[in-house]
Design a protein around this motif. Structure first.
Motif, mmCIF file in Angstrom:
data_model
loop_
_atom_site.group_PDB
_atom_site.id
_atom_site.type_symbol
_atom_site.label_atom_id
_atom_site.label_comp_id
_atom_site.label_asym_id
_atom_site.label_seq_id
_atom_site.Cartn_x
_atom_site.Cartn_y
_atom_site.Cartn_z
ATOM 1 N N ASP A 379 0.812 -1.216 0.000
ATOM 2 C CA ASP A 379 0.000 0.000 0.000
ATOM 3 C C ASP A 379 0.850 1.274 0.000
ATOM 4 O OD1 ASP A 379 -2.148 -1.715 0.074
ATOM 5 O OD2 ASP A 379 -2.365 -1.611 2.253
ATOM 6 N N LYS A 380 1.697 1.406 0.978
ATOM 7 C CA LYS A 380 2.462 2.650 1.082
ATOM 8 C C LYS A 380 3.537 2.759 0.017
ATOM 9 C CE LYS A 380 5.199 5.518 4.187
ATOM 10 N NZ LYS A 380 5.701 5.736 5.557
ATOM 11 N N TYR A 381 4.260 1.655 -0.233
ATOM 12 C CA TYR A 381 5.381 1.706 -1.181
ATOM 13 C C TYR A 381 5.010 1.196 -2.574
ATOM 14 C CZ TYR A 381 8.325 2.815 2.811
ATOM 15 O OH TYR A 381 8.878 3.419 3.907
ATOM 16 N N GLY A 382 3.793 0.720 -2.763
ATOM 17 C CA GLY A 382 3.283 0.389 -4.097
ATOM 18 C C GLY A 382 4.088 -0.645 -4.847
ATOM 19 N N LEU A 383 4.237 -1.822 -4.268
ATOM 20 C CA LEU A 383 5.038 -2.864 -4.914
ATOM 21 C C LEU A 383 4.461 -3.274 -6.266
ATOM 22 C CD1 LEU A 383 7.309 -4.985 -4.856
ATOM 23 C CD2 LEU A 383 5.727 -6.508 -3.659
ATOM 24 N N ILE A 384 3.140 -3.472 -6.339
ATOM 25 C CA ILE A 384 2.533 -3.910 -7.595
ATOM 26 C C ILE A 384 2.774 -2.879 -8.695
ATOM 27 C CG2 ILE A 384 0.381 -4.517 -8.739
ATOM 28 C CD1 ILE A 384 1.274 -6.615 -6.798
ATOM 29 N N GLY A 385 2.655 -1.605 -8.351
ATOM 30 C CA GLY A 385 2.916 -0.559 -9.341
ATOM 31 C C GLY A 385 4.354 -0.566 -9.818
ATOM 32 N N ARG A 386 5.271 -0.820 -8.908
ATOM 33 C CA ARG A 386 6.685 -0.886 -9.295
ATOM 34 C C ARG A 386 6.944 -2.070 -10.224
ATOM 35 N NH1 ARG A 386 10.061 3.500 -8.529
ATOM 36 N NH2 ARG A 386 9.201 4.696 -6.785
ATOM 37 N N LEU A 387 6.371 -3.201 -9.893
ATOM 38 C CA LEU A 387 6.557 -4.378 -10.743
ATOM 39 C C LEU A 387 5.937 -4.160 -12.121
ATOM 40 C CD1 LEU A 387 5.854 -7.250 -8.176
ATOM 41 C CD2 LEU A 387 8.068 -6.545 -9.094
ATOM 42 N N ARG A 388 4.794 -3.482 -12.159
ATOM 43 C CA ARG A 388 4.164 -3.201 -13.453
ATOM 44 C C ARG A 388 5.025 -2.229 -14.260
ATOM 45 N NH1 ARG A 388 -0.337 -2.007 -11.581
ATOM 46 N NH2 ARG A 388 -1.409 -4.005 -11.899
ATOM 47 N N SER A 389 5.628 -1.272 -13.589
ATOM 48 C CA SER A 389 6.507 -0.334 -14.283
ATOM 49 C C SER A 389 7.732 -1.051 -14.856
ATOM 50 C CB SER A 389 6.944 0.771 -13.314
ATOM 51 O OG SER A 389 7.857 1.651 -13.932
ATOM 52 N N ILE A 390 8.300 -1.946 -14.093
ATOM 53 C CA ILE A 390 9.443 -2.721 -14.593
ATOM 54 C C ILE A 390 9.021 -3.574 -15.780
ATOM 55 C CG2 ILE A 390 11.047 -4.577 -13.976
ATOM 56 C CD1 ILE A 390 11.119 -3.453 -11.155
ATOM 57 N N LYS A 391 7.826 -4.119 -15.717
ATOM 58 C CA LYS A 391 7.317 -4.915 -16.838
ATOM 59 C C LYS A 391 7.187 -4.057 -18.094
ATOM 60 C CE LYS A 391 3.120 -7.475 -18.114
ATOM 61 N NZ LYS A 391 2.234 -6.463 -18.708
ATOM 62 N N HIS A 392 6.726 -2.819 -17.945
ATOM 63 C CA HIS A 392 6.576 -1.941 -19.103
ATOM 64 C C HIS A 392 7.910 -1.699 -19.796
ATOM 65 C CE1 HIS A 392 2.504 -1.516 -18.159
ATOM 66 N NE2 HIS A 392 2.514 -0.417 -17.414
ATOM 67 N N TYR A 393 8.941 -1.460 -19.018
ATOM 68 C CA TYR A 393 10.214 -1.017 -19.594
ATOM 69 C C TYR A 393 11.198 -2.165 -19.849
ATOM 70 C CZ TYR A 393 8.391 3.499 -18.119
ATOM 71 O OH TYR A 393 7.595 4.603 -17.956
ATOM 72 N N LEU A 394 11.390 -3.024 -18.870
ATOM 73 C CA LEU A 394 12.406 -4.063 -19.027
ATOM 74 C C LEU A 394 11.885 -5.300 -19.751
ATOM 75 C CD1 LEU A 394 13.695 -2.252 -16.758
ATOM 76 C CD2 LEU A 394 14.898 -4.301 -16.039
ATOM 77 N N LEU A 395 10.571 -5.506 -19.756
ATOM 78 C CA LEU A 395 9.999 -6.625 -20.504
ATOM 79 C C LEU A 395 9.279 -6.150 -21.767
ATOM 80 C CD1 LEU A 395 8.604 -8.869 -17.611
ATOM 81 C CD2 LEU A 395 10.881 -8.831 -18.636
ATOM 82 N N LEU A 396 9.470 -4.861 -22.116
ATOM 83 C CA LEU A 396 8.986 -4.288 -23.375
ATOM 84 C C LEU A 396 7.481 -4.414 -23.541
ATOM 85 C CD1 LEU A 396 11.791 -5.466 -25.839
ATOM 86 C CD2 LEU A 396 11.761 -3.547 -24.257
ATOM 87 N N ASP A 397 6.768 -4.235 -22.433
ATOM 88 C CA ASP A 397 5.306 -4.250 -22.514
ATOM 89 C C ASP A 397 4.799 -3.018 -23.264
ATOM 90 O OD1 ASP A 397 2.694 -5.003 -22.080
ATOM 91 O OD2 ASP A 397 2.568 -3.975 -20.166
ATOM 92 N N GLN A 398 5.466 -1.889 -23.098
ATOM 93 C CA GLN A 398 5.164 -0.663 -23.840
ATOM 94 C C GLN A 398 6.439 -0.234 -24.555
ATOM 95 O OE1 GLN A 398 3.582 2.155 -21.038
ATOM 96 N NE2 GLN A 398 1.605 1.112 -20.866
ATOM 97 N N GLY A 399 6.538 -0.568 -25.811
ATOM 98 C CA GLY A 399 7.804 -0.416 -26.524
ATOM 99 C C GLY A 399 7.917 0.807 -27.396
ATOM 100 N N ASP A 400 6.963 1.764 -27.323
ATOM 101 C CA ASP A 400 7.062 2.931 -28.202
ATOM 102 C C ASP A 400 8.294 3.771 -27.878
ATOM 103 O OD1 ASP A 400 5.945 3.541 -25.741
ATOM 104 O OD2 ASP A 400 4.877 5.303 -26.512
#
Length: 712
Positions: A379-400
């Protein structure tokens, strides 16, 4: 010298004491004899011996006295021996060696009476001697316990030994009270040797059982958990004697109180208050939390706090729960939260008596700590949001952003590894992030650029011992093979997203990034190649040529693009197939994290996700990965040849027709060579995938896709 002086004084005191006791006891016996109307012959005879002893000044052998007098003397000496003082005819002999010991001995002159050359009854003297020896174990146990109490009261012995010694000291007070009462009865003339033996029996079993514990604890230098385990094992061994077992359980309870106070602070506050190192949880202060984001081999979470080998028996089954409870509370405290288990859920931990609900209390504290820390990082540190952000960039989920970055950083990435400027790449990455949809993500500023010094195969080879042929010279590789993204993670999220976890993300990113690069190179090279061939194609068709060269090149380029597109689709891109790698595994992890109950479960689910992705991306399958890298290398070589041949074609655009024919033949020959090499590598991949599919069923799906390219 001091101990010798004590023994001399004790000996002198015992001699005078024996005379006084003899006189007092004989008077009492005379009075009782007179009441019964008996003649005091024994007193006259004993008085004669007393006068001889007093007048001669030389200690007489006990065998020279009558049996009743010997009994009085022995009783008097035994009362002294019971409190660790040598008598006139009972002495203490100490044995020194690996294990120091002691024993009480009777004056051997008592055996002289067995020769019975006068009026002394030999059988009575023998019984007298044996009864005296039967009390010696109690005397020896008292000395052992008394010495242990003194030595265990030292500062270095620890809280458990201090508490155990205090309980023993209280027991010795009761014991000495019993001896004082026996001496009082002796002074009144009411105590015989048989009576002394009878009254000592209740204490004999208890003192001997404690002496066994003390001997083992002293020999093995036990402290803390070792002492508690000894007491518990001895209590179980004395299950047939209720009184002794109750006493040992009481001693265990007293000794464990200090230990349980350490345990209470750990499970209720997450603090180890253990000045003597007795607690079964060890703290390694050399491991810092900062190492989680600096070292991929950091052992902070697993070894900062760890279990020792010696654990109290009553806590053995719940030791792991106790360890994690304190770890969770400690993490919350280091985050600036002064968190403690609520008073309503806290109670004093005891292992005996009516309030021995220590297991329930520990489990309640563990549940509180687990929920509190999971809520904190979610809740406070937003782990799920951080993991989703890493997925966007390091796993090329959003590659534009990546497409834009590859365009503006192409020149820098094409340089050799040692020539690349990481600072320039970082500025180009920031520009790409600000000018694409990624600018809306507040976490995009945590992205950083990283350039490794070795290729992907070499990096994996350091971990998995790949064939040395797969290791490349760092001089021959460029930034396109070694570039990766980093991600800034702060405490306490670094517990889950550690340097080790980020290195796994980066391995996946490098593989995906290079696949994207190969696809872009093939597309760009073919567009440039076909544009420069347009003029030549018109001339060839006017001369009734069939255009075999361009058709062959087109088919080969399309096969290569189909291969790399199929691989990317298998790895990530969403479609109608459910056997893809990254996206399905992400959803499985996301669903599990929603119902997790502890941080260790979060780490477990996250690591399982990364390992599944690494294996699904072929990074843990050396044979398959080497084949894939070889195929990508052939594709890149062909793309480079297309670009170079396009330049050559453009330069020969005004050449005579005969040169065009030579150029077409040359292009056809090179195309056939590339086609043969590509198809050969593609066909050799089939058996490797089939072999691996026995252990990894998902390779069957990949094999169908890849081999479908060769059939086309």
């Amino acid at each position: 010298a001091f101990s010798c002086l004590q023994r001399v004084k004790a000996k002198q005191w015992n001699q005078s004491r024996a005379l006084r006791l003899l006189v007092g006891t004989k008077i009492g016996l005379a009075a009782s004899t007179r009441k019964r109307g008996q003649a005091p012959n024994l007193l006259i005879q004993s008085g004669f011996l007393q006068n001889r002893l007093a007048n001669s000044g030389v200690e007489q052998a006990i065998g020279c006295y009558d049996t009743p007098v010997q009994e009085l003397i022995v009783i008097d000496d035994l009362l002294s021996a019971l409190v660790g003082i040598e008598g006139r005819y009972i002495s203490i002999k100490r044995f020194h060696g690996k294990e120091d010991s002691l024993a009480f001995q009777v004056d051997p002159s008592m055996d002289l009476a067995l020769q019975a050359n006068c009026y002394i009854d030999a059988s009575k003297v023998f019984l007298l001697r044996e009864q005296a020896k039967s009390i010696f174990p109690l005397c020896e146990c008292f000395l052992l316990i008394d010495q242990f109490v003194e030595s265990s009261s030292q500062f270095k012995k620890g809280l458990v030994n201090h508490a155990f010694a205090a309980a023993l000291r209280a027991l010795l007070l009761d014991y000495q009270t019993m001896v004082a009462q026996l001496e009082h009865q002796f002074r009144l003339g009411r105590l015989s040797l048989q009576g002394l033996w009878f009254y000592c029996q209740p204490m004999m079993g208890s003192m001997c059982a404690l002496a066994v514990v003390i001997q083992q604890a002293s020999a093995k230098h036990f402290v803390g958990s070792g002492v508690l385990n000894l007491l518990q094992s001895q209590a179980k061994a004395m299950a047939g004697d209720n009184s002794v077992r109750s006493l040992l359980e009481k001693m265990t309870e007293c000794a464990s109180n200090a230990y349980l106070s350490i345990l209470e602070r750990w499970v209720y506050e997450g603090i180890i208050d253990d000045p003597y190192g007795e607690f079964f949880i060890a703290e390694n202060r050399s491991l810092k939390k900062e190492s989680l984001i600096q070292d991929s081999t950091a052992k902070y979470w697993s070894q900062r706090y760890s279990l020792k080998e010696t654990i109290p028996g009553f806590l053995a089954n719940i030791a792991a729960t106790i360890l994690t409870t304190g770890k969770y509370l400690n993490v919350m405290r280091e985050c600036g939260h002064n968190v403690q288990v609520p008073i309503s859920e806290r109670s004093k931990l005891t292992i005996f008596g009516s309030n021995h609900r220590y297991l329930e209390c520990i489990k309640a504290a563990h549940e509180f700590a687990s929920k509190g820390l999971v809520s904190l990082i979610m809740d406070k540190y937003g782990l799920i949001g951080r993991l989703r952000s890493i997925k966007h960039y390091l796993l090329l989920d959003q590659g534009d952003f990546l497409v834009h970055f590859m365009d503006i950083a192409r020149e820098e990435l094409n340089k050799k590894v040692h020539e690349i400027s990481v600072e320039k790449l970082q500025s180009l990455l920031d520009l790409a992030l600000r000018t694409t949809a990624a600018a809306a993500d507040p976490r995009h500023e945590d992205l950083t650029c990283c350039v490794d010094r070795t290729s992907l195969l070499t990096t994996l080879g350091m971990q998995k011992d790949l064939d040395s042929n797969s290791i490349e010279d760092p001089v021959s590789i460029t930034g396109l093979e070694t570039f990766s993204l980093g991600y800034k993670v702060q405490w306490p999220l670094s517990i889950v997203i550690s340097k080790k976890a980020l290195s796994k993300y980066q391995l996946i990113f490098r593989f995906l990034f290079h696949c994207k690069h190969v696809e872009r190179q093939l597309c760009g090279a073919w567009q440039r190649y076909i544009k420069n061939w347009c003029v030549i194609l018109q001339g060839i068709r006017s001369m009734n040529s069939n255009g075999t060269a361009i058709r062959r090149s087109s088919l080969l380029c399309r096969s290569m693009l189909k291969f790399i597109s199929s691989l990317l689709h298998y790895l990530y891109i969403r479609g109608k197939f459910s056997l893809q790698v990254l996206e399905p595994n992400w959803h499985v992890m996301h669903d599990r994290l929603q119902s997790t109950r502890s941080v260790d479960e979060v780490i477990q689910h996250h690591d399982f996700f990364l390992d599944k992705c690494l294996r699904g991306c072929l990074l843990l399958l050396p044979d398959v990965l080497k084949k894939m890298e070889k195929l990508k290398s052939v594709c890149l070589q062909y793309a480079e040849w297309l670009i170079s041949s396009s330049i050559h074609i453009n330069s020969q655009s005004q050449s005579p027709y005969c040169k065009y024919i030579v150029l077409i033949c040359l292009v056809t020959r090179f195309t056939i060579n590339f086609e043969r090499e590509f198809n050969s590598e593609l066909q050799s991949l089939g058996p490797v995938l089939s072999k691996g599919s026995q252990a990894e069923p998902y390779l069957t799906h990949l094999s169908q896709w890849i081999l479908g390219v060769s059939k086309e």
